[in-house]
Structures are given as structure tokens and as C-alpha cells.
Design a protein around this motif. Sequence first.
Motif, PDB file in Angstrom:
ATOM      1  N   PRO A 157       2.145  -1.354  13.776  1.00  0.00           N
ATOM      2  CA  PRO A 157       2.350  -2.738  12.685  1.00  0.00           C
ATOM      3  C   PRO A 157       0.790  -2.240  11.628  1.00  0.00           C
ATOM      4  O   PRO A 157       1.159  -2.901  10.488  1.00  0.00           O
ATOM      5  CB  PRO A 157       3.113  -3.835  12.999  1.00  0.00           C
ATOM      6  N   LEU A 158       0.089  -2.116  11.915  1.00  0.00           N
ATOM      7  CA  LEU A 158      -1.760  -2.394  12.075  1.00  0.00           C
ATOM      8  C   LEU A 158      -1.342  -0.758  11.589  1.00  0.00           C
ATOM      9  O   LEU A 158      -3.121  -0.446  10.372  1.00  0.00           O
ATOM     10  CB  LEU A 158      -2.071  -3.104  12.618  1.00  0.00           C
ATOM     11  N   HIS A 159      -0.998   0.784  10.944  1.00  0.00           N
ATOM     12  CA  HIS A 159      -0.909   1.607  11.095  1.00  0.00           C
ATOM     13  C   HIS A 159      -1.520   1.248   9.702  1.00  0.00           C
ATOM     14  O   HIS A 159      -1.279   1.216   8.948  1.00  0.00           O
ATOM     15  CB  HIS A 159       0.135   2.297  11.185  1.00  0.00           C
ATOM     16  N   PRO A 160      -2.359   3.027   9.259  1.00  0.00           N
ATOM     17  CA  PRO A 160      -3.228   2.347   7.958  1.00  0.00           C
ATOM     18  C   PRO A 160      -2.473   2.791   7.070  1.00  0.00           C
ATOM     19  O   PRO A 160      -2.240   2.854   5.508  1.00  0.00           O
ATOM     20  CB  PRO A 160      -4.486   3.406   7.833  1.00  0.00           C
ATOM     21  N   MET A 161      -0.679   3.490   7.354  1.00  0.00           N
ATOM     22  CA  MET A 161      -0.402   3.858   5.943  1.00  0.00           C
ATOM     23  C   MET A 161       0.872   3.025   6.329  1.00  0.00           C
ATOM     24  O   MET A 161       1.752   2.956   5.103  1.00  0.00           O
ATOM     25  CB  MET A 161       0.461   4.631   6.343  1.00  0.00           C
ATOM     26  N   ALA A 162       0.574   1.612   6.673  1.00  0.00           N
ATOM     27  CA  ALA A 162       2.022   0.174   6.692  1.00  0.00           C
ATOM     28  C   ALA A 162       2.136  -0.099   5.198  1.00  0.00           C
ATOM     29  O   ALA A 162       3.453  -0.326   5.211  1.00  0.00           O
ATOM     30  CB  ALA A 162       1.561  -0.694   7.846  1.00  0.00           C
ATOM     31  N   PRO A 163       1.833  -0.200   4.309  1.00  0.00           N
ATOM     32  CA  PRO A 163       1.740  -1.033   3.262  1.00  0.00           C
ATOM     33  C   PRO A 163       1.964   0.207   2.351  1.00  0.00           C
ATOM     34  O   PRO A 163       3.177  -0.796   1.463  1.00  0.00           O
ATOM     35  CB  PRO A 163       0.303  -1.355   2.911  1.00  0.00           C
ATOM     36  N   GLY A 164       1.898   1.187   2.430  1.00  0.00           N
ATOM     37  CA  GLY A 164       1.993   2.456   1.899  1.00  0.00           C
ATOM     38  C   GLY A 164       4.404   2.490   2.325  1.00  0.00           C
ATOM     39  O   GLY A 164       4.709   3.048   1.517  1.00  0.00           O
ATOM     40  N   VAL A 165       4.353   2.581   3.527  1.00  0.00           N
ATOM     41  CA  VAL A 165       5.901   2.667   3.345  1.00  0.00           C
ATOM     42  C   VAL A 165       6.371   1.994   3.668  1.00  0.00           C
ATOM     43  O   VAL A 165       7.854   1.657   3.145  1.00  0.00           O
ATOM     44  CB  VAL A 165       5.697   3.175   6.070  1.00  0.00           C
ATOM     45  N   ARG A 166       6.007   0.787   3.401  1.00  0.00           N
ATOM     46  CA  ARG A 166       6.744  -0.795   3.517  1.00  0.00           C
ATOM     47  C   ARG A 166       7.414  -0.744   1.896  1.00  0.00           C
ATOM     48  O   ARG A 166       7.907  -0.587   1.588  1.00  0.00           O
ATOM     49  CB  ARG A 166       6.485  -2.056   4.092  1.00  0.00           C
ATOM     50  N   PHE A 167       6.013  -0.578   1.140  1.00  0.00           N
ATOM     51  CA  PHE A 167       6.070  -0.182  -0.584  1.00  0.00           C
ATOM     52  C   PHE A 167       8.080   1.092  -0.619  1.00  0.00           C
ATOM     53  O   PHE A 167       8.610   0.722  -1.545  1.00  0.00           O
ATOM     54  CB  PHE A 167       5.243   0.324  -1.122  1.00  0.00           C
ATOM     55  N   PHE A 168       7.647   1.965   0.239  1.00  0.00           N
ATOM     56  CA  PHE A 168       8.725   2.923  -0.370  1.00  0.00           C
ATOM     57  C   PHE A 168       9.910   2.952   0.623  1.00  0.00           C
ATOM     58  O   PHE A 168      10.658   3.504  -0.568  1.00  0.00           O
ATOM     59  CB  PHE A 168       7.802   4.662   0.512  1.00  0.00           C
ATOM     60  N   ASP A 169       9.794   2.133   0.989  1.00  0.00           N
ATOM     61  CA  ASP A 169      11.026   1.406   1.767  1.00  0.00           C
ATOM     62  C   ASP A 169      12.091   0.872   0.966  1.00  0.00           C
ATOM     63  O   ASP A 169      13.094   1.264   0.811  1.00  0.00           O
ATOM     64  CB  ASP A 169      11.153   0.884   2.960  1.00  0.00           C
ATOM     65  N   HIS A 170      11.235  -0.019   0.465  1.00  0.00           N
ATOM     66  CA  HIS A 170      12.092  -0.697  -1.114  1.00  0.00           C
ATOM     67  C   HIS A 170      11.981  -0.209  -2.422  1.00  0.00           C
ATOM     68  O   HIS A 170      12.853  -0.456  -2.811  1.00  0.00           O
ATOM     69  CB  HIS A 170      11.058  -2.011  -1.304  1.00  0.00           C
ATOM     70  N   MET A 171      11.231   0.724  -2.709  1.00  0.00           N
ATOM     71  CA  MET A 171      11.589   1.288  -3.542  1.00  0.00           C
ATOM     72  C   MET A 171      12.747   2.638  -3.374  1.00  0.00           C
ATOM     73  O   MET A 171      13.146   3.112  -4.243  1.00  0.00           O
ATOM     74  CB  MET A 171       9.882   3.009  -4.675  1.00  0.00           C
ATOM     75  N   ARG A 172      12.929   3.095  -2.230  1.00  0.00           N
ATOM     76  CA  ARG A 172      13.816   4.257  -1.995  1.00  0.00           C
ATOM     77  C   ARG A 172      15.297   3.348  -1.686  1.00  0.00           C
ATOM     78  O   ARG A 172      16.299   4.375  -2.381  1.00  0.00           O
ATOM     79  CB  ARG A 172      13.383   4.801  -0.505  1.00  0.00           C
ATOM     80  N   PHE A 173      14.992   2.459  -1.518  1.00  0.00           N
ATOM     81  CA  PHE A 173      16.615   1.472  -1.430  1.00  0.00           C
ATOM     82  C   PHE A 173      16.847   0.962  -2.895  1.00  0.00           C
ATOM     83  O   PHE A 173      18.366   0.692  -3.474  1.00  0.00           O
ATOM     84  CB  PHE A 173      16.138  -0.013  -0.648  1.00  0.00           C
ATOM     85  N   MET A 174      15.801   0.469  -3.908  1.00  0.00           N
ATOM     86  CA  MET A 174      16.250   0.457  -5.431  1.00  0.00           C
ATOM     87  C   MET A 174      16.166   1.845  -5.956  1.00  0.00           C
ATOM     88  O   MET A 174      17.704   1.520  -7.284  1.00  0.00           O
ATOM     89  CB  MET A 174      14.458  -0.175  -6.062  1.00  0.00           C
TER      90      MET A 174
END
Length: 242
Positions: A157-174
Motif C-alpha cells: 500500500p505504501l508503494h511510491p506509485m500508489a497515489p498514481g495507481v489509485r488516481f488512474f484507476d478512478h480516471m479509467r472508471f470515469m
Amino acid sequence: MDRRKTLKTLLGGAVGTAIFTQTGCRNDDPVPASAVEPENTGYGLRTAWEAEREELLRDQRFFSDFELETIGVLADIIVPAGEDHPKATDTGVVDFIEFMAKDQPTVHQTRLRGGLAWLNAESSKRYDGKAFIEASPEEQIALVDDIAYPEVIEDEPLHPMAPGVRFFDHMRFMVITGFFTSKPGIDYLGYVGNQPNVWDGVPQEVLDKHGLAYDEELLPKYVDQSRRTITAEWDDDGNLIS
């Protein structure tokens, strides 16, 4: 990331499921108790309050031009043009995301704006100060490849890319939601909805198989297609009149 894998696979997987489960028809504004009269024009599916609220939201602005351009670049990475469908930005996806950010602010605004800020900061760090939209297509894809897979952070969960992964997951959904609820997206799926048809009765071979037959007197009344728009009438004893 293979961007040209079939979009139907996306829809059938977790992203497609999210279309029907993530936010539903949630609304952040309370609906007044008086908003019960349906509109008397168009499809008649909205109350006057809903129509007024939609018009108000469309007159407002949330994202900046720079943010909208970035969303457009991401959208076309997620849904590029194919032989049988247009790219995301040609289906109104950017306008859809802008509208949803205003319609459901607590769900989308911080996640999307914060994610765009993260994306540009990461791009600037990697590519000599260039914002994401200023990077080359190859650089953009390289960055997206690092945040396109949620499983990257499942065990870290503390992976350095975690904020980007969560953002892209939401953007992909949208983006996927916007694309597949547009007319080109629906056409791509081949979905036609409820369509009027003509019923000529149970096929003769089925009737023969079960030893059944229509009443010759009633048959024309049931399957006469020239009378399909006429409402049936019955007498007091339950007999069909016409």
C-alpha cells in the motif's frame, strides 16, 4: 500496457462492473420534497428541479483548460481510436467527466484534481520539468504503464506509485463509463435495447410436437398484424370481441 486490447474485455471485467456499482445515482445535493412534477417535454424522465439543476451545473466550471486537456490525453490513452470505434475524446468523455465532477463533487473532485497534480509532478520529475501533456507520447505511455495496474499496490500500500495507481484507476472508471454510455460506445457494444417485434404465434412445429393447435376462429384475432395497434376488447363473460 496493451492499449488496443478489446474494450469489451474491459467492460466485462472489474472496470465494467464498477460502472454499475461504484457511485450509482448518488447525488450530493438534497432533493426538495416539492420536486415531484415531471417535465412535460422531452422524455419526461426528470422533474423540473432536476432539469434546472442540470442546467445550472452545465453553466458552472470546475476544471481548468489545462486540466481538461490532460484529461483528454489520458482518455485517449485509455480508449484510443479503433477500426470500429472512435477515440474517447470524440464521444464527449471529457465533458462527461467535467459534468460528473460538478454533479458529485465529494466523490470526484479531490480524487481527480489531486490525481492530475500528482501526474504532472511525476511527469516533471521524470522528464526535465515537462507537464504530462508536454511529454512525448512514448514518455506518457511509460508513465501510464507504471500506474495502470492496481495489483501493483495490493501487497504494498505504501508503494511510491500508489497515489498514481489509485488516481488512474478512478480516471479509467470515469473514461470507460463515459465512453460506454455515449452513443458510439453503445453502438460498439451492439446494444439495441428493447425493440418492437412482430409475433406470429407459436411456431407450427412446436405446436405439432405437443399435439396442440390454435382455435381457427380466434387465430386471426390474435396474430393479425394489421390490427396490432388496436386494443383488444372483451365482453362481460370474458369472450374476445375484437
